[in-house]
Design an enzyme around this catalytic site. Structure first.
Site, short mmCIF file in Angstrom:
data_model
loop_
_atom_site.label_atom_id
_atom_site.label_comp_id
_atom_site.label_asym_id
_atom_site.label_seq_id
_atom_site.Cartn_x
_atom_site.Cartn_y
_atom_site.Cartn_z
N GLU A 430 -47.21 73.54 45.42
CA GLU A 430 -47.42 72.39 44.52
C GLU A 430 -48.26 71.29 45.18
OE1 GLU A 430 -47.02 72.62 41.52
OE2 GLU A 430 -45.81 74.44 41.57
N GLY A 431 -49.20 71.68 46.01
CA GLY A 431 -50.04 70.73 46.72
C GLY A 431 -49.42 70.42 48.06
#
Length: 571
Positions: A430-431
């Protein structure tokens, strides 16, 4: 060691620290009374403690498997998932018009905290569905909403997100998956996606994939990307799973942890898909899902930290080793100063990270309830901090948990190492936390630092209010906040390369200051005397001082990072 959901800690933070009373006072969430909140958390605790937690070790030792093209879940996971779905916990914050509970994101965060602490691998499945629900609610057509949302809310169907490709990780714009119009309103999706969590399984009727792909006239980069709904089984005219779609699981990744969460390589071979949102606007729709997921991934880290802490504390209270160093001690290692230091730090980090995540969730709830831009800016600012500090806390606390166990922590049978192996990926997916930091000093400072400075004004106002009760702690928090504010003002005057060079330490310093702020608020709510005050004192005197060194690093600029050439690094 059995897991026990931290209901009391969550209730205290919601009631006294993060401003949840504002959410409950809004017309949108008037039903979120203290009685309702208490009942929800108590009921969920029965599920996490009695159903999910016993699956933790089973999932690690007997992970998901790929059998003749079908992914088989770990033993017991199907029943565990069924109880999550039947309890309504998948659609906890979903639109009631489609079968959701409609509860605040703050309570969804609390629920995911508890479920992650019990069994992260299983919790990841409904979390992905929740993100898909959010994206569809905001961007899908009415027809897609009517077909998919009730099934996703009920847990009959589950959702995934398909972004990453072998050559396109953080650089999403490099993707090559194609979407070609079929002439009937559908599209043929062709390409390969990797790292797809819960990309297939046998726990639900259908698996619904949100897939980023490029239309024939799509421009290069992220501007030309569209988003498509691509189900495993194409719904028939009655909305039930019908014909098998042209997609398959190529393989499962062999991972460091999260063995019960199947991470799939997915192949889409002219699969039928439906456009979600406008053409070439896929990133906007996907970011709705990702922003929800980034906060909740931070919450995952906090939940795992709670599980690791409980595990380590139980061991420390039972392990007899040498002569007790304090009069009237228990005779176990919990009495030794260094073990006590680790345990108190674990609890302080968890409490600080949990408060930051809940404060972020409150900001999201208030923005949705009021539509006010200031709340939106607050939520945007806190999201990368909540994600990075929550996951960093999970990794740190899990690592300390292994250390508390000593040599037995390195032995798999104790279960201590699993927390570390499972949580390690949360700072990556998610980053990455580095990307979160770049987002914080870049996009989130495009307002000239206004949102950050408004938040720090609140930190300083709370410190001023605490001076009469806890003067030493209040002074330290005020000084830290003022130094951080000065750094924000310096930061917005720098070029982006220098900002990025110091982004991670800046983000860590911000988390340290906010953590001290929220623990000080907790101490004040307690009256300035008691366990929460002792915890705040530990944080402010032993952890908060790190902010100075971190801000020195943040101001160092980029030049020093490039003083060594690539050849020098290799040499």
């Amino acid at each position: 060691m059995p897991y026990r959901a931290p209901v009391n800690d969550l209730r205290f933070l919601l009631d006294h620290v993060v401003g949840f009373d504002q959410v409950a006072a809004s017309a949108r969430h008037a039903e979120a009374t203290p009685e309702t909140v208490g009942a929800i958390l108590t009921e969920l605790a029965r599920l996490t403690d009695d159903v999910m937690a016993p699956l933790q070790r089973v999932g690690d030792t007997r992970g998901a498997t790929l059998d003749n093209g079908v992914v088989r879940a770990s033993p017991g996971f199907g029943d565990g998932y069924r109880q999550i779905a039947e309890g309504g916990w998948v659609g906890v914050s979903g639109d009631p018009d489609y079968g959701g509970m409609g509860l605040p994101i703050s309570l969804s965060a609390a629920a995911n905290d508890m479920m992650s602490g019990a069994c992260l691998a299983l919790q990841l499945n409904p979390l992905l569905t929740q993100g898909q629900i959010d994206a569809l609610e905001h961007h899908a057509s009415d027809a897609l909403k009517a077909l998919y949302l009730p099934k996703l809310m009920s847990g009959e169907w589950t959702g995934t997100m398909n972004l990453t490709e072998p050559q396109a990780g953080s650089d999403v714009g490099a993707l090559t998956t194609k979407a070609v119009p079929n002439g009937d309103g559908t599209f043929a999706i062709t390409g390969q996606k990797i790292f797809i969590s819960w990309g297939d399984h046998d726990m639900a009727e259908n698996v619904c994939h949100l897939v980023l792909a490029r239309l024939p006239d799509g421009a290069p980069g992220t501007r030309g990307i569209s988003l498509f709904m691509v189900p495993k089984f194409i719904p028939d005219q009655d909305g039930n799973p019908g014909q098998r779609n042209s997609l398959r699981v190529v393989s499962l990744e062999h991972k460091m942890g999260l063995h019960a969460s199947p991470t799939c390589v997915m192949s889409f071979e002219g699969a039928t898909g439906w456009l979600v949102g406008a053409e070439h606007a896929g990133m906007k729709a996907m970011f709705t899902m990702m922003n929800n997921a980034r906060l909740m991934v931070g919450v995952q880290g906090i939940g795992v930290a709670e599980g690791a802490y409980q595990h380590a504390l139980a061991h420390a209270r039972e392990r007899v080793q040498g002569k007790t160093p304090i009069e009237g001690g228990t005779g176990t290692i919990v009495d030794f100063p260094d073990v006590r230091r680790m345990l108190v730090q674990m609890k302080a980090e968890i409490t600080a990270a949990r408060a930051i995540a809940l404060a972020c969730a409150v900001a999201i709830d208030m923005e949705r309830a009021t539509g006010e831009a200031e709340w939106a800016a607050r939520a945007a600012l806190l999201t990368p901090i909540a994600k990075s500090y929550g996951t960093d806390t999970g990794i740190l606390v899990a690592q300390l948990g292994v250390q508390v166990h000593g040599g037995m922590g390195y032995v798999e049978e104790t279960g201590a190492a699993q927390f570390y192996r499972d949580v390690r990926v949360t700072s990556i997916y998610e980053g990455t936390n580095g990307i979160q930091a770049m987002d914080l000093v870049g996009r989130k400072m495009m307002d000239g630092g206004d949102a950050a400075c408004r938040l720090l004004e609140e930190v300083e106002a709370n410190a001023e209010a605490a001076r009469a009760t806890l003067p030493t702690l209040a002074e330290a928090v005020w000084d830290a906040s003022e130094t951080l504010r000065e750094t924000v003002e310096w930061l917005v005057g720098q070029d982006m390369q220098d900002r990025f060079a110091g982004a991670v330490p800046f983000q860590s310093a911000f988390a340290r200051v906010l953590g001290a702020h929220y623990l000080l608020k907790a101490a004040l709510a307690e009256g300035g005397e008691g366990p929460r005050t002792a915890l705040a004192t530990f944080h402010v005197t032993r952890l908060l001082p790190e902010y100075r060194a971190l801000l020195d690093q943040a101001r160092a600029g980029a030049a020093g990072l490039y003083a060594l050439s690539v050849e020098d690094l290799a040499g």
